[in-house]
Design a protein around this motif. Structure first.
Motif, PDB file in Angstrom:
ATOM      1  N   LYS A   1       2.139   3.817   9.812  1.00 13.86           N
ATOM      2  CA  LYS A   1       2.929   2.753   9.189  1.00 13.86           C
ATOM      3  C   LYS A   1       3.267   3.103   7.736  1.00 13.86           C
ATOM      4  O   LYS A   1       4.384   2.871   7.278  1.00 13.86           O
ATOM      5  CB  LYS A   1       2.192   1.412   9.248  1.00 13.86           C
ATOM      6  CG  LYS A   1       2.018   0.868  10.641  1.00 13.86           C
ATOM      7  CD  LYS A   1       3.367   0.521  11.229  1.00 13.86           C
ATOM      8  CE  LYS A   1       3.217  -0.150  12.574  1.00 13.86           C
ATOM      9  NZ  LYS A   1       4.510  -0.383  13.210  1.00 13.86           N
ATOM     10  N   ILE A   2       2.303   3.655   7.012  1.00 14.37           N
ATOM     11  CA  ILE A   2       2.558   4.059   5.628  1.00 14.37           C
ATOM     12  C   ILE A   2       3.571   5.190   5.592  1.00 14.37           C
ATOM     13  O   ILE A   2       4.513   5.181   4.796  1.00 14.37           O
ATOM     14  CB  ILE A   2       1.245   4.458   4.921  1.00 14.37           C
ATOM     15  CG1 ILE A   2       0.334   3.235   4.771  1.00 14.37           C
ATOM     16  CG2 ILE A   2       1.526   5.093   3.565  1.00 14.37           C
ATOM     17  CD1 ILE A   2      -1.065   3.573   4.303  1.00 14.37           C
ATOM     18  N   LEU A   3       3.402   6.180   6.472  1.00 18.52           N
ATOM     19  CA  LEU A   3       4.340   7.308   6.509  1.00 18.52           C
ATOM     20  C   LEU A   3       5.751   6.861   6.875  1.00 18.52           C
ATOM     21  O   LEU A   3       6.731   7.402   6.350  1.00 18.52           O
ATOM     22  CB  LEU A   3       3.856   8.385   7.482  1.00 18.52           C
ATOM     23  CG  LEU A   3       2.750   9.286   6.954  1.00 18.52           C
ATOM     24  CD1 LEU A   3       2.215  10.182   8.066  1.00 18.52           C
ATOM     25  CD2 LEU A   3       3.231  10.129   5.781  1.00 18.52           C
ATOM     26  N   ASP A   4       5.886   5.880   7.760  1.00 19.54           N
ATOM     27  CA  ASP A   4       7.214   5.333   8.081  1.00 19.54           C
ATOM     28  C   ASP A   4       7.889   4.811   6.823  1.00 19.54           C
ATOM     29  O   ASP A   4       9.069   5.079   6.575  1.00 19.54           O
ATOM     30  CB  ASP A   4       7.109   4.189   9.095  1.00 19.54           C
ATOM     31  CG  ASP A   4       7.034   4.665  10.528  1.00 19.54           C
ATOM     32  OD1 ASP A   4       7.218   5.880  10.774  1.00 19.54           O
ATOM     33  OD2 ASP A   4       6.787   3.817  11.404  1.00 19.54           O
TER      34      ASP A   4
ATOM     35  N   GLY B   1       4.009   5.825  -5.375  1.00 15.49           N
ATOM     36  CA  GLY B   1       3.890   6.009  -6.818  1.00 15.49           C
ATOM     37  C   GLY B   1       2.951   7.147  -7.176  1.00 15.49           C
ATOM     38  O   GLY B   1       3.222   7.942  -8.086  1.00 15.49           O
ATOM     39  N   LEU B   2       1.855   7.255  -6.443  1.00 19.41           N
ATOM     40  CA  LEU B   2       0.899   8.335  -6.660  1.00 19.41           C
ATOM     41  C   LEU B   2       1.546   9.691  -6.373  1.00 19.41           C
ATOM     42  O   LEU B   2       1.440  10.623  -7.160  1.00 19.41           O
ATOM     43  CB  LEU B   2      -0.329   8.135  -5.761  1.00 19.41           C
ATOM     44  CG  LEU B   2      -1.436   9.167  -5.857  1.00 19.41           C
ATOM     45  CD1 LEU B   2      -2.140   9.069  -7.204  1.00 19.41           C
ATOM     46  CD2 LEU B   2      -2.436   8.974  -4.736  1.00 19.41           C
ATOM     47  N   ILE B   3       2.235   9.769  -5.249  1.00 22.15           N
ATOM     48  CA  ILE B   3       2.890  11.024  -4.864  1.00 22.15           C
ATOM     49  C   ILE B   3       3.989  11.375  -5.861  1.00 22.15           C
ATOM     50  O   ILE B   3       4.114  12.518  -6.304  1.00 22.15           O
ATOM     51  CB  ILE B   3       3.455  10.922  -3.438  1.00 22.15           C
ATOM     52  CG1 ILE B   3       2.311  10.827  -2.434  1.00 22.15           C
ATOM     53  CG2 ILE B   3       4.356  12.112  -3.115  1.00 22.15           C
ATOM     54  CD1 ILE B   3       2.733  10.429  -1.038  1.00 22.15           C
ATOM     55  N   GLU B   4       4.791  10.390  -6.232  1.00 18.47           N
ATOM     56  CA  GLU B   4       5.898  10.631  -7.156  1.00 18.47           C
ATOM     57  C   GLU B   4       5.385  11.131  -8.509  1.00 18.47           C
ATOM     58  O   GLU B   4       5.969  12.021  -9.117  1.00 18.47           O
ATOM     59  CB  GLU B   4       6.701   9.347  -7.327  1.00 18.47           C
ATOM     60  CG  GLU B   4       7.986   9.546  -8.104  1.00 18.47           C
ATOM     61  CD  GLU B   4       8.811   8.290  -8.159  1.00 18.47           C
ATOM     62  OE1 GLU B   4      10.000   8.372  -7.853  1.00 18.47           O
ATOM     63  OE2 GLU B   4       8.258   7.226  -8.517  1.00 18.47           O
ATOM     64  N   SER B   5       4.272  10.574  -8.979  1.00 17.32           N
ATOM     65  CA  SER B   5       3.739  10.971 -10.286  1.00 17.32           C
ATOM     66  C   SER B   5       3.160  12.382 -10.274  1.00 17.32           C
ATOM     67  O   SER B   5       3.079  13.025 -11.309  1.00 17.32           O
ATOM     68  CB  SER B   5       2.679   9.974 -10.754  1.00 17.32           C
ATOM     69  OG  SER B   5       1.505  10.080  -9.971  1.00 17.32           O
ATOM     70  N   ARG B   6       2.747  12.871  -9.104  1.00 20.13           N
ATOM     71  CA  ARG B   6       2.139  14.197  -9.014  1.00 20.13           C
ATOM     72  C   ARG B   6       3.064  15.236  -8.392  1.00 20.13           C
ATOM     73  O   ARG B   6       2.780  16.414  -8.446  1.00 20.13           O
ATOM     74  CB  ARG B   6       0.842  14.117  -8.204  1.00 20.13           C
ATOM     75  CG  ARG B   6      -0.272  13.438  -8.987  1.00 20.13           C
ATOM     76  CD  ARG B   6      -1.401  12.993  -8.102  1.00 20.13           C
ATOM     77  NE  ARG B   6      -2.542  12.528  -8.827  1.00 20.13           N
ATOM     78  CZ  ARG B   6      -2.645  11.343  -9.406  1.00 20.13           C
ATOM     79  NH1 ARG B   6      -1.638  10.506  -9.362  1.00 20.13           N
ATOM     80  NH2 ARG B   6      -3.740  10.986 -10.039  1.00 20.13           N
ATOM     81  N   GLY B   7       4.129  14.789  -7.758  1.00 20.44           N
ATOM     82  CA  GLY B   7       5.013  15.706  -7.048  1.00 20.44           C
ATOM     83  C   GLY B   7       4.474  15.970  -5.659  1.00 20.44           C
ATOM     84  O   GLY B   7       3.294  16.273  -5.498  1.00 20.44           O
ATOM     85  N   ALA B   8       5.318  15.805  -4.668  1.00 22.86           N
ATOM     86  CA  ALA B   8       4.866  15.938  -3.279  1.00 22.86           C
ATOM     87  C   ALA B   8       4.297  17.306  -2.992  1.00 22.86           C
ATOM     88  O   ALA B   8       3.382  17.442  -2.191  1.00 22.86           O
ATOM     89  CB  ALA B   8       6.018  15.637  -2.312  1.00 22.86           C
ATOM     90  N   GLU B   9       4.803  18.334  -3.669  1.00 19.74           N
ATOM     91  CA  GLU B   9       4.285  19.685  -3.424  1.00 19.74           C
ATOM     92  C   GLU B   9       2.846  19.821  -3.893  1.00 19.74           C
ATOM     93  O   GLU B   9       2.153  20.759  -3.515  1.00 19.74           O
ATOM     94  CB  GLU B   9       5.176  20.747  -4.085  1.00 19.74           C
ATOM     95  CG  GLU B   9       5.177  20.715  -5.596  1.00 19.74           C
ATOM     96  CD  GLU B   9       6.115  19.667  -6.211  1.00 19.74           C
ATOM     97  OE1 GLU B   9       6.118  19.541  -7.445  1.00 19.74           O
ATOM     98  OE2 GLU B   9       6.828  18.974  -5.471  1.00 19.74           O
TER      99      GLU B   9
ATOM    100  N   LEU C   1       0.831  -1.201   0.000  1.00 18.20           N
ATOM    101  CA  LEU C   1       0.000   0.000   0.000  1.00 18.20           C
ATOM    102  C   LEU C   1       0.868   1.256   0.000  1.00 18.20           C
ATOM    103  O   LEU C   1       0.614   2.198  -0.758  1.00 18.20           O
ATOM    104  CB  LEU C   1      -0.937  -0.011   1.211  1.00 18.20           C
ATOM    105  CG  LEU C   1      -1.912   1.150   1.343  1.00 18.20           C
ATOM    106  CD1 LEU C   1      -2.786   1.287   0.099  1.00 18.20           C
ATOM    107  CD2 LEU C   1      -2.785   0.955   2.580  1.00 18.20           C
ATOM    108  N   ALA C   2       1.897   1.282   0.829  1.00 16.24           N
ATOM    109  CA  ALA C   2       2.809   2.435   0.871  1.00 16.24           C
ATOM    110  C   ALA C   2       3.480   2.641  -0.483  1.00 16.24           C
ATOM    111  O   ALA C   2       3.648   3.785  -0.928  1.00 16.24           O
ATOM    112  CB  ALA C   2       3.855   2.235   1.961  1.00 16.24           C
ATOM    113  N   ASN C   3       3.842   1.564  -1.155  1.00 13.29           N
ATOM    114  CA  ASN C   3       4.455   1.682  -2.481  1.00 13.29           C
ATOM    115  C   ASN C   3       3.480   2.274  -3.492  1.00 13.29           C
ATOM    116  O   ASN C   3       3.865   3.074  -4.350  1.00 13.29           O
ATOM    117  CB  ASN C   3       4.976   0.329  -2.964  1.00 13.29           C
ATOM    118  CG  ASN C   3       6.232  -0.099  -2.223  1.00 13.29           C
ATOM    119  OD1 ASN C   3       6.973   0.728  -1.688  1.00 13.29           O
ATOM    120  ND2 ASN C   3       6.468  -1.389  -2.174  1.00 13.29           N
ATOM    121  N   ARG C   4       2.194   1.908  -3.389  1.00 15.51           N
ATOM    122  CA  ARG C   4       1.176   2.495  -4.273  1.00 15.51           C
ATOM    123  C   ARG C   4       1.017   3.986  -3.988  1.00 15.51           C
ATOM    124  O   ARG C   4       0.910   4.800  -4.908  1.00 15.51           O
ATOM    125  CB  ARG C   4      -0.160   1.779  -4.108  1.00 15.51           C
ATOM    126  CG  ARG C   4      -0.147   0.379  -4.730  1.00 15.51           C
ATOM    127  CD  ARG C   4      -1.442  -0.362  -4.529  1.00 15.51           C
ATOM    128  NE  ARG C   4      -2.570   0.355  -5.112  1.00 15.51           N
ATOM    129  CZ  ARG C   4      -3.837   0.079  -4.828  1.00 15.51           C
ATOM    130  NH1 ARG C   4      -4.143  -0.883  -3.983  1.00 15.51           N
ATOM    131  NH2 ARG C   4      -4.808   0.765  -5.388  1.00 15.51           N
TER     132      ARG C   4
END
Length: 124
Positions: A51-54, A26-34, A20-23
């Motif tokens: 747990k995901i944030l870790d 991928g979502l964040i990386e494709s949109r940019g964290a900002e 789930l964290a990897n998904r």
């Protein structure tokens, strides 16, 4: 003492969280964290979200906007009207909002939050 049957082992749960964290990564990386807001629904979603944030903290080299929201939809043990106890004051206009909660039975909490963040706060 009542015994409970183990449905998923710790190993299976840990691996599911990693997937789930990897998904999410991928979502964040494709949109940019900002352009992303990571929104944790308290209190149930706090453990899963942590747990995901870790895992994300190990993988990401970027700042991610995080916030918490407190919403409840239960009166006793029965689903009821959504009550927003706390909504963060955070700019979501044009951003992707990732909503993390611990479980979904009817989906009403997520659907209502989605509508609020899209319609009222201009999230995409």
């Amino acid at each position: 003492m009542k015994r409970y049957k183990t449905i998923y082992s710790r190993f299976e749960v840990k691996n599911a969280i990693i997937r789930l964290a990897n998904r999410v990564y991928g979502l964040i990386e494709s949109r940019g964290a900002e352009n992303c807001v990571y929104l944790t629904v308290l209190e149930g979603g706090a453990f899963l979200s942590h747990k995901i944030l870790d895992k994300l903290a190990q993988d990401m080299l970027m700042e991610l906007t995080t916030a918490n929201i407190k919403v409840s939809s239960y009166s006793g043990d029965k689903p009821g009207e959504l009550v927003y106890n706390y909504m963060p004051n955070i700019d979501c206009a044009g951003k992707t909002v990732i909503i993390v909660d611990d479980f979904c039975d009817s989906g009403s909490t997520t659907r209502n939050l989605e509508r609020i963040y899209l319609d009222r706060f201009g999230a995409k």
